[in-house]
Every structure is written in C-alpha cells, then in structure tokens.
Design a protein around this motif. Structure first.
Motif, mmCIF file in Angstrom:
data_model
loop_
_atom_site.group_PDB
_atom_site.id
_atom_site.type_symbol
_atom_site.label_atom_id
_atom_site.label_comp_id
_atom_site.label_asym_id
_atom_site.label_seq_id
_atom_site.Cartn_x
_atom_site.Cartn_y
_atom_site.Cartn_z
ATOM 1 N N PRO A 183 0.822 -1.214 0.000
ATOM 2 C CA PRO A 183 0.000 0.000 0.000
ATOM 3 C C PRO A 183 0.855 1.264 0.000
ATOM 4 C CG PRO A 183 0.105 -0.905 2.211
ATOM 5 C CD PRO A 183 0.867 -1.856 1.328
ATOM 6 N N TYR A 184 0.375 2.280 -0.689
ATOM 7 C CA TYR A 184 1.092 3.547 -0.737
ATOM 8 C C TYR A 184 1.039 4.235 0.623
ATOM 9 C CZ TYR A 184 2.691 8.078 -2.465
ATOM 10 O OH TYR A 184 3.406 9.227 -2.684
ATOM 11 N N GLY A 185 2.157 4.782 1.017
ATOM 12 C CA GLY A 185 2.201 5.589 2.237
ATOM 13 C C GLY A 185 2.374 4.809 3.519
ATOM 14 N N ASP A 186 2.465 3.484 3.437
ATOM 15 C CA ASP A 186 2.522 2.645 4.634
ATOM 16 C C ASP A 186 3.840 1.878 4.654
ATOM 17 O OD1 ASP A 186 2.173 0.782 6.691
ATOM 18 O OD2 ASP A 186 0.033 0.536 6.283
ATOM 19 N N LEU A 187 4.837 2.433 5.326
ATOM 20 C CA LEU A 187 6.158 1.801 5.357
ATOM 21 C C LEU A 187 6.134 0.487 6.135
ATOM 22 C CD1 LEU A 187 8.434 4.923 5.945
ATOM 23 C CD2 LEU A 187 8.217 3.589 3.841
ATOM 24 N N ALA A 188 5.352 0.433 7.203
ATOM 25 C CA ALA A 188 5.308 -0.785 8.010
ATOM 26 C C ALA A 188 4.746 -1.945 7.207
ATOM 27 C CB ALA A 188 4.471 -0.558 9.265
ATOM 28 N N ALA A 189 3.676 -1.688 6.436
ATOM 29 C CA ALA A 189 3.086 -2.750 5.617
ATOM 30 C C ALA A 189 4.040 -3.177 4.516
ATOM 31 C CB ALA A 189 1.769 -2.274 5.022
ATOM 32 N N THR A 190 4.780 -2.224 3.977
ATOM 33 C CA THR A 190 5.752 -2.562 2.934
ATOM 34 C C THR A 190 6.875 -3.415 3.497
ATOM 35 O OG1 THR A 190 5.237 -0.471 1.821
ATOM 36 C CG2 THR A 190 7.259 -1.608 1.152
ATOM 37 N N PRO A 215 3.368 11.100 2.153
ATOM 38 C CA PRO A 215 3.506 11.476 3.557
ATOM 39 C C PRO A 215 4.942 11.868 3.872
ATOM 40 C CG PRO A 215 2.266 9.428 3.336
ATOM 41 C CD PRO A 215 2.835 9.736 1.985
ATOM 42 N N PRO A 216 5.151 12.755 4.831
ATOM 43 C CA PRO A 216 6.523 13.167 5.182
ATOM 44 C C PRO A 216 7.410 11.964 5.475
ATOM 45 C CG PRO A 216 4.914 14.552 6.288
ATOM 46 C CD PRO A 216 4.134 13.457 5.639
ATOM 47 N N GLY A 217 8.546 11.909 4.823
ATOM 48 C CA GLY A 217 9.514 10.843 5.062
ATOM 49 C C GLY A 217 9.220 9.535 4.358
ATOM 50 N N TYR A 218 8.095 9.475 3.629
ATOM 51 C CA TYR A 218 7.701 8.191 3.042
ATOM 52 C C TYR A 218 8.670 7.725 1.957
ATOM 53 C CZ TYR A 218 5.155 4.762 0.271
ATOM 54 O OH TYR A 218 4.808 3.637 -0.438
ATOM 55 N N LEU A 219 8.971 8.586 0.994
ATOM 56 C CA LEU A 219 9.848 8.165 -0.097
ATOM 57 C C LEU A 219 11.257 7.865 0.410
ATOM 58 C CD1 LEU A 219 8.705 10.596 -2.946
ATOM 59 C CD2 LEU A 219 8.037 8.209 -2.583
ATOM 60 N N ALA A 220 11.724 8.678 1.341
ATOM 61 C CA ALA A 220 13.037 8.403 1.943
ATOM 62 C C ALA A 220 13.008 7.077 2.691
ATOM 63 C CB ALA A 220 13.435 9.536 2.876
ATOM 64 N N GLY A 221 11.884 6.781 3.344
ATOM 65 C CA GLY A 221 11.748 5.508 4.041
ATOM 66 C C GLY A 221 11.757 4.332 3.090
ATOM 67 N N LEU A 222 11.115 4.484 1.925
ATOM 68 C CA LEU A 222 11.158 3.420 0.916
ATOM 69 C C LEU A 222 12.584 3.196 0.428
ATOM 70 C CD1 LEU A 222 8.124 3.866 -1.519
ATOM 71 C CD2 LEU A 222 8.500 2.035 0.129
ATOM 72 N N ARG A 223 13.309 4.299 0.260
ATOM 73 C CA ARG A 223 14.706 4.185 -0.167
ATOM 74 C C ARG A 223 15.500 3.345 0.846
ATOM 75 N NH1 ARG A 223 17.542 4.007 -4.423
ATOM 76 N NH2 ARG A 223 17.752 2.017 -3.337
ATOM 77 N N GLN A 224 15.271 3.611 2.112
ATOM 78 C CA GLN A 224 15.968 2.865 3.155
ATOM 79 C C GLN A 224 15.550 1.396 3.186
ATOM 80 O OE1 GLN A 224 15.012 5.135 6.659
ATOM 81 N NE2 GLN A 224 16.272 6.899 6.043
#
Length: 444
Positions: A183-190, A215-224
């Motif tokens: 899901p988009y915007g949900d780092l935990a689910a990803t 969401p703030p930090g979302y794309l950076a979180g995906l990168r990580q």
C-alpha cells in the motif's frame, strides 16, 4: 428536450466513425482509456484535429480539452517549437542502420534535465520502459518477485502487471503469483511484505506521487527499505515527470531511485519514453561489463530522430518558459472555480476535485458519498454539451484563463442538473443510456 433543460446533444458522425472503428479495431480504440465505453452512450467524440488546448470532432464541435493524449500533450496540440523540431529532423531521415548523433544529443539533454540519473535508454511507450526496469532488477538481484504499489492504477501492458487486474485473461496463474502488492504511504506494511518474501523481491515499483502528496519521510523511508532488503527502487514517473518538476518527483522530493521511467509529457504527444538510472544497473544492458547480458530495450523505432527531437524541444520549452509553474497556476484556478461552482449548486460534497494542481482528477459521488459511474455519466454528458471534453481535469499549458472560466461555467450548469438528480434520488433520467464503465473489468 432530453431532460427538461437543454436540447439533445448528438454526435451522428462520431457515432458512425465509432461503429467503423469497432468493426476494424478491437475495442474501437488503440488505448482502452480512450474507448467509447468511457463516455456516455453515443457521446464519444471522434477527433478531427486539435490546436493548443482545443480539439474539434468530426461533427464540427469544438471542445476545451483536458487530459490531452492521456496526459501526454502538456504543451498543447501542435506546439510550434515541437513541430518545428520534428519537421527539421524528418527532412533529414528518421531511422538509420547505426545510431544517429541525435541519440547522444537527446541523452545528454535528458540527463542534464534529470541529473539524478546517470544513463538513459529511449523507447516508444511506457510499458516497455517499466518492463525493462523490472527485468533489469531481476537480473541484478537474482530474484523473481516484483512488488507493485496497489494504489496506483497502471504500470504496464505486460503480464507482470496486467495479471493483477480484472483483465488477466491469457496470463498464467504462475506468472501472477510472482507479483505482490504493497500500500502507498505505509512503510510498516511494505516492510512486512519484504520480510515475508525475504530475499525474493527484486524491486519495489510505484508512482512517487499521485492524487495526494507522499507522507513526510515516506519516499526516503522506501529508499531505506530497498537498501536494507537488497531490492531495486523504481519510480514510475510517466505522469510525475515534468508535471511535478522538470526533473520529475525525484527532483522535487529529493529522493533518488535506482531506476526511473519517463514518458507522456516527454514528447508532447510524440512517441518517446525513457528508462533512466544508476550506471551500475543500466550498464548491465550494455557492452561494458563482465556479467550476463540483459536484453534491456532493443526496438527498431526506439530512437527515431523526430521523436527524440520532440523530446529535446519539450525539455527546452519547459526550462525556458516555466511550464511546470504555469501548469500549477492553471490547475489552481480551475480547482478553485470548480469547487466554488459545485458548492454554489449544493453538490460540493459530491463533485470533488483531487490531486496536485498540475494533475487534477474529479470524483463523482452519489447521495451516500460513494463513487458513482451513473453520476459520472450525467456529469460528462453536461460537460460535453457545454463544449468541454474532460475525462479528468488535467491541464495543459495551452489553456487560457478564458478557457478555465468557460469550463467553470459549464461545470456550474452540470452541477445544477447533478443537484436535481440527487434530489430525485435517481440519476437515471439524465443518463441518456448506459453508464460509463471502468477500464479494468473482467467482462464486457
């Protein structure tokens, strides 16, 4: 009178042309989103020509057009700088047995525009570019699974994506099983998906932004997450490219993917797309590495000189004329006007404008606040009758303020009828036939 308010709007020549199309072309169009099932019955205009922000149908009607070329014609039809660049190259020949110097010039121009990428390869459509990204990610990681964002509507015509839609006929189940969703915007689910399929996911592919800001930090979180789990991060910038910034969403938000794909606005209607990314990955499709070769992109017409010339002209116009800022300004004027018109007619909670100003869409909601194809049909009929062709409210820079104001006036008239339908509790008398249909559905 068709519904107590206006004379019946009819398109007899377009109707006849649509019948000819269906007799010869499956679906009656070469893109499902352009099908006449996406429009009210017998009111699907067949286009004669276009200039700027206007198109004319074969019945002689002129429309203010939105979503031009499925978002590809962002400068308006027949833009003079683009068409002149194309004419210049056509007179010099368009396709040769060896690369043209235009290919290196186009690559240099693209990489200067999108400096987060180190190499680029051009193609003719977005599906080929995204599929090449997936193949490259699988080759680089040695993994089979692809993780796609479940909230984004389209990535490719190829099996790895279409198998996840209701139109999966002809695609083996074992292929479909290799694609998973997040899901988009949900780092935990990803992360849960990446953990569940640890060492199996080759890439995460998504549009970096759509109808809402990340969401703030979302794309950076995906990168990580991609780095932590050893998979390739792919941004599908077919829509966000140029409309968000000249360098795409990655340029605007400052998060660098491993690979990205561009198209649509890149050619202003001419067929050109691009796969771009890190040299280490991209070179696997080249001749200067020692590993297994990846059949990346190899198309007879992928580097036609006139399409590459169009792309270079588009990038020049964007940079020199501040096109992205103009798209946002026009979109903001349109969104404000539509919202005011809808509210003034008492349907502000039912005709809803969403998205970034440069990429607006609208939702048509029923009396219970649920998306409704019937109310969309009513709304589209009224727009068409008022000279507005708008499957979305995605603007082009060729629109004038007068075009926007005319559109808002037509929307207000449509909203007045919308209010009547809501009060009646039934839009049926205002549909004029069957409702419009979603693109992705299992049965006709």
């Amino acid at each position: 009178m068709n519904d107590r308010d206006t004379p019946e709007f009819a398109l007899p020549r377009s109707r006849a042309a649509n019948e000819r199309l269906h007799a010869l072309v499956p679906g009656g169009a070469h893109t499902y989103a352009k099908g006449d099932d996406q429009y009210p019955e017998d009111l699907a205009p067949v286009i004669s020509h276009g200039r700027g922000a206007h198109v004319w149908d074969v019945d002689g009607n002129r429309y203010v057009e939105y979503g031009s070329g499925l978002r590809s014609v962002s400068l308006g039809h027949a833009h003079p700088r683009v068409t002149e660049a194309v004419r210049r190259e056509i007179d010099r020949g368009g396709n040769f047995v060896r690369p043209s110097v235009v290919e290196v010039e186009a690559a240099e121009r693209f990489l200067a525009t999108v400096p987060t990428a180190e190499m680029v390869k051009f193609a003719k459509n977005g599906s080929d570019a995204t599929t090449a990204a997936v193949r490259l990610a699988r080759a680089a990681t040695g993994r089979r699974r692809v993780a796609i964002c479940a909230d984004h509507p389209f990535f490719s015509t190829d099996d790895w994506f279409i198998g996840t839609t209701p139109m999966s006929a002809g695609i083996p189940d074992e292929v479909n099983e290799l694609t998973v969703t997040f899901p988009y915007g949900d780092l935990a689910a990803t992360e849960e998906i990446l953990s569940r399929y640890r060492d199996e996911v080759a890439c995460l592919i998504l549009e970096p932004a759509t109808h809402s800001e990340p969401p703030p930090g979302y794309l950076a979180g995906l990168r990580q997450l991609a780095d932590r789990y050893g998979c390739v991060l792919v941004f599908d910038e077919m829509i966000t490219g140029f409309r968000w910034s000249e360098a795409g969403a990655q340029g605007l938000y400052g998060v660098v993917p491993d690979l990205s794909t561009f198209g649509k606005a890149l050619g202003n209607g001419f067929a050109v797309s691009a796969l771009a990314g890190r040299r280490e990955l991209m070179e696997r499709g080249g001749l200067r590495h020692s590993g297994d070769r990846v059949f990346l992109l190899s198309t007879t017409h992928g580097a036609e000189t006139h399409s590459l010339a169009a792309a270079m002209a588009v990038q020049a116009v964007y940079a020199e004329e501040g096109v992205t800022a103009r798209l946002h300004a026009l979109g903001e004027r349109l969104a404000a006007g539509v919202r005011e018109a809808a509210a003034g007619m008492g349907v502000g909670d039912h005709v809803v404008v969403r998205g970034r100003a440069s990429n607006l869409v609208f939702a048509t909601l029923d009396g219970n606040g649920q998306p409704s194809q019937e109310y969309r049909t009513l709304f589209l009929r009224r727009l068409l009758a008022g000279g507005v062709l708008a499957p979305s409210f995605v603007v082009s820079s060729a629109l004038s303020e007068a075009d926007i104001d005319h559109t808002v006036d037509v929307v207000a008239q449509a909203c007045a009828v919308y209010r009547k339908a809501l009060d009646a509790g039934d839009p049926g008398p205002w549909l004029g036939g069957r409702p419009v249909k979603p693109v992705f559905r299992r049965l006709v």
